[in-house]
Design an enzyme around this catalytic site. Sequence first.
Site, PDB file in Angstrom:
ATOM      1  N   PHE A 155       0.810  -1.222   0.000  1.00 54.95           N
ATOM      2  CA  PHE A 155       0.000   0.000   0.000  1.00 54.95           C
ATOM      3  C   PHE A 155       0.840   1.268   0.000  1.00 54.95           C
ATOM      4  O   PHE A 155       0.399   2.319  -0.462  1.00 54.95           O
ATOM      5  CB  PHE A 155      -0.937   0.023   1.225  1.00 54.95           C
ATOM      6  CG  PHE A 155      -0.262   0.466   2.506  1.00 54.95           C
ATOM      7  CD1 PHE A 155      -0.104   1.821   2.788  1.00 54.95           C
ATOM      8  CD2 PHE A 155       0.245  -0.450   3.413  1.00 54.95           C
ATOM      9  CE1 PHE A 155       0.532   2.240   3.949  1.00 54.95           C
ATOM     10  CE2 PHE A 155       0.878  -0.044   4.571  1.00 54.95           C
ATOM     11  CZ  PHE A 155       1.026   1.300   4.843  1.00 54.95           C
ATOM     12  N   LYS A 179      -0.773  -6.958  -9.426  1.00 60.30           N
ATOM     13  CA  LYS A 179      -1.785  -7.072  -8.375  1.00 60.30           C
ATOM     14  C   LYS A 179      -1.460  -5.964  -7.366  1.00 60.30           C
ATOM     15  O   LYS A 179      -0.585  -6.111  -6.519  1.00 60.30           O
ATOM     16  CB  LYS A 179      -1.693  -8.458  -7.714  1.00 60.30           C
ATOM     17  CG  LYS A 179      -2.995  -8.985  -7.158  1.00 60.30           C
ATOM     18  CD  LYS A 179      -3.602  -8.139  -6.059  1.00 60.30           C
ATOM     19  CE  LYS A 179      -2.896  -8.303  -4.746  1.00 60.30           C
ATOM     20  NZ  LYS A 179      -3.342  -7.321  -3.721  1.00 60.30           N
ATOM     21  N   SER A 232       5.058  -7.071   3.453  1.00 60.68           N
ATOM     22  CA  SER A 232       5.550  -7.473   4.773  1.00 60.68           C
ATOM     23  C   SER A 232       6.334  -8.791   4.677  1.00 60.68           C
ATOM     24  O   SER A 232       6.129  -9.581   3.741  1.00 60.68           O
ATOM     25  CB  SER A 232       4.362  -7.653   5.712  1.00 60.68           C
ATOM     26  OG  SER A 232       3.519  -8.663   5.196  1.00 60.68           O
ATOM     27  N   CYS A 287       9.682   1.310   3.914  1.00 57.68           N
ATOM     28  CA  CYS A 287      10.575   0.235   4.353  1.00 57.68           C
ATOM     29  C   CYS A 287      11.977   0.748   4.594  1.00 57.68           C
ATOM     30  O   CYS A 287      12.811   0.026   5.109  1.00 57.68           O
ATOM     31  CB  CYS A 287      10.594  -0.869   3.309  1.00 57.68           C
ATOM     32  SG  CYS A 287      11.354  -0.335   1.770  1.00 57.68           S
ATOM     33  N   GLU A 382       8.714  -4.405  13.571  1.00 59.26           N
ATOM     34  CA  GLU A 382       8.409  -3.339  12.604  1.00 59.26           C
ATOM     35  C   GLU A 382       7.056  -2.726  12.987  1.00 59.26           C
ATOM     36  O   GLU A 382       6.018  -3.391  12.897  1.00 59.26           O
ATOM     37  CB  GLU A 382       8.335  -3.895  11.183  1.00 59.26           C
ATOM     38  CG  GLU A 382       8.038  -2.799  10.170  1.00 59.26           C
ATOM     39  CD  GLU A 382       7.952  -3.292   8.728  1.00 59.26           C
ATOM     40  OE1 GLU A 382       7.358  -4.347   8.488  1.00 59.26           O
ATOM     41  OE2 GLU A 382       8.480  -2.584   7.848  1.00 59.26           O
TER      42      GLU A 382
HETATM   43  P1  NAD Z   1       1.298  -6.666   2.968  1.00 58.99           P
HETATM   44  O1  NAD Z   1       2.300  -7.761   3.063  1.00 58.99           O
HETATM   45  O2  NAD Z   1       0.157  -6.680   3.903  1.00 58.99           O
HETATM   46  O3  NAD Z   1       0.659  -6.628   1.483  1.00 58.99           O
HETATM   47  C1  NAD Z   1       1.469  -6.638   0.342  1.00 58.99           C
HETATM   48  C2  NAD Z   1       0.684  -7.239  -0.810  1.00 58.99           C
HETATM   49  O4  NAD Z   1       0.354  -8.591  -0.511  1.00 58.99           O
HETATM   50  C3  NAD Z   1      -0.629  -6.541  -1.098  1.00 58.99           C
HETATM   51  O5  NAD Z   1      -0.813  -6.473  -2.485  1.00 58.99           O
HETATM   52  C4  NAD Z   1      -1.665  -7.446  -0.455  1.00 58.99           C
HETATM   53  O6  NAD Z   1      -2.922  -7.333  -1.061  1.00 58.99           O
HETATM   54  C5  NAD Z   1      -1.045  -8.806  -0.668  1.00 58.99           C
HETATM   55  N1  NAD Z   1      -1.438  -9.821   0.325  1.00 58.99           N
HETATM   56  C6  NAD Z   1      -1.923  -9.616   1.565  1.00 58.99           C
HETATM   57  N2  NAD Z   1      -2.140 -10.796   2.184  1.00 58.99           N
HETATM   58  C7  NAD Z   1      -1.775 -11.758   1.314  1.00 58.99           C
HETATM   59  C8  NAD Z   1      -1.751 -13.193   1.379  1.00 58.99           C
HETATM   60  N3  NAD Z   1      -2.156 -13.866   2.464  1.00 58.99           N
HETATM   61  N4  NAD Z   1      -1.309 -13.874   0.308  1.00 58.99           N
HETATM   62  C9  NAD Z   1      -0.894 -13.206  -0.791  1.00 58.99           C
HETATM   63  N5  NAD Z   1      -0.895 -11.848  -0.909  1.00 58.99           N
HETATM   64  C10 NAD Z   1      -1.324 -11.142   0.138  1.00 58.99           C
HETATM   65  O7  NAD Z   1       2.116  -5.298   3.071  1.00 58.99           O
HETATM   66  P2  NAD Z   1       1.545  -3.810   3.180  1.00 58.99           P
HETATM   67  O8  NAD Z   1       0.960  -3.627   4.532  1.00 58.99           O
HETATM   68  O9  NAD Z   1       0.740  -3.490   1.994  1.00 58.99           O
HETATM   69  O10 NAD Z   1       2.897  -2.958   3.063  1.00 58.99           O
HETATM   70  C11 NAD Z   1       3.720  -2.643   4.153  1.00 58.99           C
HETATM   71  C12 NAD Z   1       4.858  -3.628   4.263  1.00 58.99           C
HETATM   72  O11 NAD Z   1       5.616  -3.638   3.048  1.00 58.99           O
HETATM   73  C13 NAD Z   1       5.856  -3.243   5.347  1.00 58.99           C
HETATM   74  O12 NAD Z   1       6.241  -4.410   6.018  1.00 58.99           O
HETATM   75  C14 NAD Z   1       7.020  -2.641   4.569  1.00 58.99           C
HETATM   76  O13 NAD Z   1       8.269  -2.719   5.231  1.00 58.99           O
HETATM   77  C15 NAD Z   1       7.003  -3.504   3.345  1.00 58.99           C
HETATM   78  N6  NAD Z   1       7.678  -2.859   2.222  1.00 58.99           N
HETATM   79  C16 NAD Z   1       8.877  -3.386   1.844  1.00 58.99           C
HETATM   80  C17 NAD Z   1       9.584  -2.812   0.814  1.00 58.99           C
HETATM   81  C18 NAD Z   1      10.913  -3.376   0.403  1.00 58.99           C
HETATM   82  O14 NAD Z   1      11.404  -3.015  -0.653  1.00 58.99           O
HETATM   83  N7  NAD Z   1      11.529  -4.246   1.185  1.00 58.99           N
HETATM   84  C19 NAD Z   1       9.056  -1.701   0.138  1.00 58.99           C
HETATM   85  C20 NAD Z   1       7.813  -1.200   0.542  1.00 58.99           C
HETATM   86  C21 NAD Z   1       7.134  -1.792   1.589  1.00 58.99           C
END
Ligand code: NAD
Length: 491
Positions: A155, A179, A232, A287, A382
């Site tokens: 997000f 997605k 995440s 992140c 985190e």
């Molecule tokens: P999230 O893991 O909740 O969601 C990420 C994506 O996965 C979304 O598209 C979501 O719809 C999908 N998703 C959710 N549950 C799922 C499941 N059970 N199976 C498959 N797909 C699923 O993450 P978020 O809350 O959207 O974003 C914040 C997180 O992203 C933080 O932990 C942040 O550190 C991380 N982040 C990492 C980087 C990096 O480059 N390392 C960059 C940006 C954000």
Amino acid sequence: MTVKIPDQVISCSNFINGAWVKGEGQSHSIVSPYNGKKIGEVFPPTIDQIKIAIKAASAAQVEWGRTPLKERARVLFNFRNILLRDLDKISHLKSSESGKTFEEGKAGLMKGLEVLEFALSLQNMDVGGRMEVSRGVSCEYRRIPLGVVANITPFNFPAMVPMWTIPICLALGNAYIWKPSDKTPLTSIEIANALKEAGLPDGLFTVLHGGAETVDAIIESPEVKAVGFVGSTKIAKLVYTKTTSLGKRALCMGGAKNHIVLLPDANPDLAGVGISDSFTGCAGQRCMAASVLLAVGDVDKHIAKIFDRASSLKLGKDMGAIITRAQRDFLVEAIGRAEKAGAKILLDGRKAKAPEGMEEGNWIGPTILDNIQAGSEAQAVELFGPILSIIRCKDITEAMSIQNSSEYGNACSVFTNSGTLSERVIREAKAGMVGVNVGVPVPREPFSFGGIAASKFGSGDITGEHSLDFWSDVKKVTVKWEKQNDSNWMS
Ligand code: NAD
């Protein structure tokens, strides 16, 4: 500039074979973190609609894969100009759905454009290679597309993170399935329309909404050859395991808990701005945000500068909102737990007032917690909000041991004037990206982006040169046209 929040509900469909297709799955609402008002309704696809979409992508990719790189780059060049033309409009939309300030929304898109420029430069840089390896025999490298590739994004960067991979994957001749986050899907409308206007043939860019069900269907599609994920750590690991268990390649970027080492000889002004902006930028929802400050020795004058800058920020103008009410409440509770465990609250974001007229939004102010203990929730977990946890350290050895105790390995920075000490942090830090006097050490293109440890599953990086081998294959061609008289061990 104040974010212009849409005053009408935007209907968000799926982009399939060059057209918007209303999904027949369970729809859900999108509310703006700014004011809690509904700004969108998303219609995720059914499994059958996903299958149709991916089949169309696979069919379209055949011709695109045969199209010379220089021709593909022309479409991307048009795409760049359209995004620049619509920069403000897209920045308002992505900020409205993610809670960023307008300036942050714009900066994210500009960073995405930098990746696009890297992809454009492949037409001149990535020329493969050929040499005569024995008399009359040559060997050659040819980079070939994988076919259909998919990316699942978080997000917090509704345009920048997808733009890490869209230009590179398309330039390399793949069809792209996106997605977007189920929390910030609206920006995908602008990106897909821009690619269509740029002249990208139908089918090569697909947007499929939804959550785990959509992701699973994408991963399981036989046509999808590679999966990129950013989000995440928990879900990154899940997606990595599922994808690789099917014999496909996966590169999954996870969460982070970034530490900054602050040494007494650091420039207080540089440290004050760099560290404050790092933990408050995007309301701590990135992140690469600073989360733990390892304060070595007497650095109180530096901490005073961090405090001054962070406490001067105005909510809604200098700092945005938290993505959901539940996440905002989690942050409030985490501050409470740290306080109970003995933290001294230097700056208390729980007391910050919502901007006028936005009382229904998800607001919390910058928070600085002092005297945090290594191993506590505030150091190790985190939190993903504008909270800086200070741990007092007697020396750099103690600081590095705390930094390296983290399960994550995204970023680490040091603030110092000493080349020797900074080199020690660069060498010892268990992190994929290290900064010296830089609070958010995001590498600029062409340097690639990627962490290590629990911040990344898979090898290579998600952007830059180190992403190319992930998003393509390298074919090795050996050619001989005539029988040679001089035989050697190879002949
Ligand atoms: P999230 O893991 O909740 O969601 C990420 C994506 O996965 C979304 O598209 C979501 O719809 C999908 N998703 C959710 N549950 C799922 C499941 N059970 N199976 C498959 N797909 C699923 O993450 P978020 O809350 O959207 O974003 C914040 C997180 O992203 C933080 O932990 C942040 O550190 C991380 N982040 C990492 C980087 C990096 O480059 N390392 C960059 C940006 C954000």
